[in-house]
Design an enzyme around this catalytic site. Sequence first.
Site, PDB file in Angstrom:
ATOM      1  N   SER A  22       0.835  -1.200   0.000  1.00 37.28           N
ATOM      2  CA  SER A  22       0.000   0.000   0.000  1.00 37.28           C
ATOM      3  C   SER A  22       0.864   1.241   0.000  1.00 37.28           C
ATOM      4  CB  SER A  22      -0.922   0.000   1.214  1.00 37.28           C
ATOM      5  OG  SER A  22      -0.146  -0.043   2.384  1.00 37.28           O
ATOM      6  N   HIS A  59      -3.067  -3.103  -5.781  1.00 39.48           N
ATOM      7  CA  HIS A  59      -3.391  -2.677  -4.416  1.00 39.48           C
ATOM      8  C   HIS A  59      -4.876  -2.882  -4.134  1.00 39.48           C
ATOM      9  CE1 HIS A  59      -3.809   0.760  -1.296  1.00 39.48           C
ATOM     10  NE2 HIS A  59      -3.609  -0.390  -0.711  1.00 39.48           N
ATOM     11  N   GLU A 102      -6.188  -0.630  -7.158  1.00 40.38           N
ATOM     12  CA  GLU A 102      -5.275   0.296  -7.835  1.00 40.38           C
ATOM     13  C   GLU A 102      -4.232  -0.555  -8.563  1.00 40.38           C
ATOM     14  OE1 GLU A 102      -4.987   4.360  -5.214  1.00 40.38           O
ATOM     15  OE2 GLU A 102      -3.959   2.622  -4.411  1.00 40.38           O
ATOM     16  N   ASN A 130      -4.595   6.378  -0.864  1.00 39.56           N
ATOM     17  CA  ASN A 130      -3.988   6.637   0.441  1.00 39.56           C
ATOM     18  C   ASN A 130      -3.346   8.018   0.492  1.00 39.56           C
ATOM     19  OD1 ASN A 130      -4.769   4.293   1.586  1.00 39.56           O
ATOM     20  ND2 ASN A 130      -2.824   3.219   1.284  1.00 39.56           N
TER      21      ASN A 130
END
Length: 712
Positions: free
Chosen positions: A431, A454, A466, A504
Amino acid sequence: MAAAGAITVREETWDHRRIVRVIFDLPDKPVNVLTTETMRALGEVLGNLEQEPPSGLVLESAKPGVFIAGADIHEIEKIDAADAAATVAREGRDLLWKLHTIRCPTYAAIDGVALGGGLEAALFCDYRIVSDSPKTRVGLPEVTLGIIPGFGGTQTLPRLIGLQPALDLILTGRQIDGRRAEKLGLADRCVPHDTFQEEVEAFVMRHPKKAAWPRRSPPFFLIRELTCSMARSAVLKKTQGNYPAPLAAIAAVRRGLGRELSEGLRIETEIFSALPQTRECKNLIRTFFQMEKFKKYSIPRLEEMARARGKPAPARACAVIGAGTMGAGIAQHLSACGLGVRLKDIDVKFLQRGIGAAEKIVRGSLARKRIRREEARDILARILPTLDYGPLRSAELVIEAVLEDLPLKRKVFDDLERVTARGVVLATNTSSLPIGKIAEGRPAESQGRYIGLHFFNPVDKMPLVEIVVAPCTSDETLARALEFVKAIKKTPVVVKDRPGFLVNRVLMPYMNESAYLLSEGVRIDHIDRLALKFGMPMGPLHLLDVVGLDVGEKVSHVLHEAYGDRMAPCPLFERLRREGRLGQKNERGFYLYKGGKKQPDHALYDGLPAAPAIAGEDITDRLILTMVNEAARVLSEGVVDDAETVDVGMLLGTGFPPFRGGLLKYADDRGLQSCVDRLYAFSERHGARFAPCDDLVRLAKSGGRFHQETVR
Ligand code: T1G
């Protein structure tokens, strides 16, 4: 969509009865929809039949897997005034009323999706026969588009299956399968897909008369009022009043039930007509089309490559390294999609825990009746645990999901380099770590195989993946990863290999800001409540607790290192770390989690200023605009291709409220200059972390928008 040839009428004699089959099949379209033209065509068919009614009319579809997917959403998108909305609804339900009143029994033969107006057409028939095919899904998804059923659904459904089950379907937009439809009384019979046509004929023969209507008498006034008022409270609690459609649907059901059906239909039209022109509806429709588009995401140069060399065959055999929460979740999901999975870890204990976690997810799906017992057994049987790399030789795609530790991950890939064949995709579920660093130093011909996939936690529920493309990633690998993600029914967003990728990175300033607000003395539940009021599915402090403060800390350090001061973790996190607060996992974070209950931990206020007088609007803006600013940077740096990708990523990765159309659509709607002015004001008051980035300032100054054009 054109109507030419959309409806075929076939007259047949079934056991001495004259049966008319009205068969929908929109040419060159994947689904049947009720456009103005198809409705007109249906009107003509019914008009002709009224002169000399047959002994039975069967409404059906020749399109595999589809009955009718509802009214044409493109037409609804264009409605901009109440009178236009009322006309659409009135014409639709007047047409379907003809089905209801025609002097012969009518049958809907549903072997595929019957949604919105499609189901409403079936509800006006005397009988509904559905198939047990997994493709058969019936429902009224209108509220998810910001409208209510407008072709009679709010009136016919409760009169057919009862108030509470009808409200449940209308307010959630939930789609149910054939068996469930039969159980609820929505369908008269659920029959095998393989012998559907014969079963329909047999049913028609056994039911030669029009059915009694309504099937259920209305509930007593007091029961109706109580049920509707409870439903209203539940909706308000869940939506914070941000979505007008479910409230309108309850009003339509409440006011219409207990009256003549025709009067109920008039009430429904009146309530429907206030909705299609609202911003919420436009944004929800936009989101629907965006989701449809991204589910089929394609990249022109890869399409060209596929035309020249053929599409990569989808991987059937996969391997997942690491049986922790993410690894087990990924393995379970891949297996649930029918893929064979080798799950590798270094200790039997970890494997047992991983398999246990997969079992728990499968049990949950079983309990919610999402899968059958045999399917549950097959899903678990397809996950084969291993301590050795040997069995991974046959894997066509490998996903590494071990701890977020670069040397450890590199070691795993050293081993994978040894056992996997040359064409195998090597993906990491990191991540925060750069894919380039994991691939660094490997033979040039191998580096192209490295890519990030991800997934989000919990994997079975979160629809986003992702796809992280490093400079070394080959187009071949990207093409295979993209096909893979689509095959496992996740929505891909393609991002460049920059720290935090998209979701994120944009989310971190929001979470960080919530800690700054708390440091200024703003109460924990007040911060979270305002985020919920804005429409976020979870407040930022609660989210930090759920993610785990230790996990958050790791990501925040990576981002701080990469992007400098604006991403510096709020100093309050250091105190949380010292106090051993990990969040939900040790029942102690911003909240205390005792006996399944969550309560703000007042001990955290010790040493903090008293609750300051900050306007709620300032708090919300600090949380949201800091994300807008970071998203603008993501775009300027080319981490993603366009604003739409940002919006889809944030919608699916964080639950950013769909009624706002997406993070950058929200900024556009609000006005970029207003965003910039607020960011400047915050940067003066609270620090340079708010300084709007150059591209945002430039775009605002030029009167531009993030989204230049509509979705299609
Ligand atoms: N209108 C217009 N286009 C539609 C459509 C619709 N109702 N349904 C599907 N499409 C398009 C979709 O955009 C995609 O386009 C293609 O068809 C399907 O591709 C008065 C007001 C049916 C489960 O909300 O949920 O009735 O991307 O074969 O993934 O009360 O589409 O190809 O250009 O890949 O298998 C309510 C919405 C309308 C149903 C099929 N109905 N559709 O999914 O599809 S409002 C809905 C879906 C209404 C009345 C009210 C799904 C699907 P493109 P596909 P799929």
